[in-house]
Design an enzyme around this catalytic site. Structure first.
Site, mmCIF file in Angstrom:
data_model
loop_
_atom_site.group_PDB
_atom_site.id
_atom_site.type_symbol
_atom_site.label_atom_id
_atom_site.label_comp_id
_atom_site.label_asym_id
_atom_site.label_seq_id
_atom_site.Cartn_x
_atom_site.Cartn_y
_atom_site.Cartn_z
ATOM 1 N N LYS A 52 38.287 -0.147 -30.576
ATOM 2 C CA LYS A 52 38.087 1.170 -30.039
ATOM 3 C C LYS A 52 37.895 2.164 -31.255
ATOM 4 C CE LYS A 52 41.049 -0.075 -25.975
ATOM 5 N NZ LYS A 52 42.170 -0.255 -25.491
ATOM 6 N N GLN A 96 47.819 2.213 -26.128
ATOM 7 C CA GLN A 96 47.644 0.677 -25.917
ATOM 8 C C GLN A 96 48.893 -0.038 -25.335
ATOM 9 O OE1 GLN A 96 44.708 -0.832 -26.907
ATOM 10 N NE2 GLN A 96 45.289 -2.496 -25.825
ATOM 11 N N ASP A 119 41.971 6.269 -19.766
ATOM 12 C CA ASP A 119 42.119 4.970 -19.205
ATOM 13 C C ASP A 119 42.286 5.193 -17.568
ATOM 14 O OD1 ASP A 119 42.227 2.863 -20.736
ATOM 15 O OD2 ASP A 119 44.337 2.986 -21.558
#
Ligand code: NDP
Length: 283
Positions: A52, A96, A119
Site C-alpha cells: 500500500k 490493517q 476501506d
C-alpha cells in the site's frame, strides 16, 4: 484456453491514470494523503502495508505509516484514529486487519470518520453501498468488478455466484454485482449442493479462504472465474481458492493467484484515497 485476467496489468493502468489525476489535484492545492496503521507483527499484514505504501508512491499520494507494537491498547489506537480524523493532510485512514485479539475490531472500524474510511468498512459506508449511493466502493469487490469488466462479459442478466459471505468480500461483492443487474446467489458453509450452484454461474467469485476449493468440474464451460483467495501453502507458495489447473480448462476467463485480485485491491484503495481527498479537500 481461458483468457487470463491479469490484475497486475490492469492495476498498473489504473494507478497510472490516478497519478495523472493526483498531479492535477495538486495544482488545485488538493493533496491526497493516506494514513496506514498496523498493530503487531503479522507477516502477511506487513506485506500488505508495504504494498500500500509503494502504491501511494506510484500514484503521488502522500502517506503516513503508523507501526504500533502488539501491546498497544484499544484506547491508544482510538486516540490515534481520532487525531487522524482531525488531520487535514490525511484524506483516508486504513487500519490493517486483523488487529490483535485484545482490540475490538468493530469499535476500531466505527471510530474512523466515514468520510475518511477508504476501506468502506464503517456501517455508514456499508449502508450506502446497500442503497447504491456510495462514495467509497469496498476495495476487493471493486477490484473484482474491474476484472470482470476486463473479461468483456456484461454482468447484466448473468447468473452470478459468490462463494463466501464475509463483510469485507462476499456480501459487498454480491451487492456490487446486483447493482450491475446480475442475478446473484450467495453461497457459504451451510450451502447444500454447492457444485450445483457454482456450475450454474456465468460469473463465479470465490472468496472462501480454502486452497484449491473450487475444482474445474464445479465450473460452467466459458464462465468468468474470479479467485479472491490468498492462501499460503506449507511449501510457502501462494494459492487461490480455485484449483487453477483444472479451472482454466473450463473457464472462459480466469484470474491467477498471485497477480489477479490482490493488486486490484490496492489500486482501488488508491482510487478511494483520491476520492476522499476530493470530498475532504485535503491540503
Ligand atoms: P472469511 O473467512 O471471513 O469468509 C469465508 C467465507 O467462506 C465464509 O462466508 C464461509 O461461510 C465461506 N466458506 C467456508 N467454508 C466453506 C465451504 N466449505 N463451502 C462454502 N463456503 C464456505 O474470509 P474473507 O472473505 O475475509 O476472505 C476469503 C479469502 O479471500 C481468503 O483467502 C482471504 O485471504 C482472501 N482475501 C483476499 C483479498 C485480496 O485482496 N485478494 C482481500 C480479502 C481477502 P460461513 O459464513 O458460513 O462461515
Amino acid at each position: 484456453m481461458a483468457k487470463l485476467l491479469m490484475g497486475k496489468e490492469v492495476s498498473a493502468r489504473i494507478k497510472a491514470e490516478l497519478k495523472t489525476e493526483v498531479d492535477k489535484l495538486k495544482e488545485k492545492g488538493i493533496v491526497p494523503g493516506l494514513a496506514v496503521i498496523i498493530v503487531g507483527e503479522d507477516p502477511a499484514s506487513q506485506v500488505y502495508v508495504r504494498n500500500k505504501e509503494r502504491a501511494c508512491e506510484e500514484c503521488g499520494i502522500y502517506s503516513e505509516k503508523y507501526a504500533l507494537p502488539e501491546e498497544t491498547t484499544q484506547e491508544e489506537l482510538l486516540e490515534l484514529i481520532n487525531t487522524l480524523n482531525n488531520k487535514t493532510s490525511i484524506s483516508g485512514i486504513l487500519v490493517q486487519l486483523p488487529v490483535p485479539k485484545h482490540i475490538d475490531e468493530k469499535t476500531i472500524i466505527n471510530a474512523i470518520a466515514p468520510n475518511k474510511d477508504v476501506d468502506a468498512f464503517h456501517p455508514v459506508n456499508v449502508g450506502k453501498i446497500m442503497v447504491g449511493n456510495y462514495d467509497f466502493m469496498p476495495c476487493t469487490p471493486a477490484g473484482v468488478m474491474e476484472l470482470i469488466k476486463e473479461s468483456g462479459v456484461e454482468v447484466s442478466g448473468k447468473e452470478c455466484v459468490v462463494v463466501g459471505r464475509s463483510n469485507i468480500v462476499g456480501k459487498p461483492q454480491a451487492m456490487l454485482l446486483l447493482h450491475q443487474n446480475g442475478t446473484v446467489t450467495i453461497c457459504h458453509s451451510r450451502t447444500k449442493n454447492l457444485a450445483e450452484k457454482t456450475k450454474n454461474a456465468d460469473i463465479l467469485v470465490a472468496a472462501v479462504g480454502i486452497p484449491n476449493f473450487i475444482k474445474g468440474d464445479m465450473i460452467k464451460e466459458g464462465a468468468v472465474v474470479i479467485d479472491v483467495g490468498i492462501n499460503r501453502l506449507e511449501n510457502k507458495k501462494l494459492c487461490g481458492d480455485v484449483e487453477f489447473e483444472t479451472a482454466e480448462k473450463v473457464a472462459g476467463a480466469i484470474t491467477p493467484v498471485p497477480g489477479g485480485v490482490g493488486p486490484m485491491t490496492v489500486a482501488m484503495l488508491m482510487k478511494n484515497t483520491v476520492k476522499a481527498a476530493i470530498i475532504n479537500k485535503s491540503k
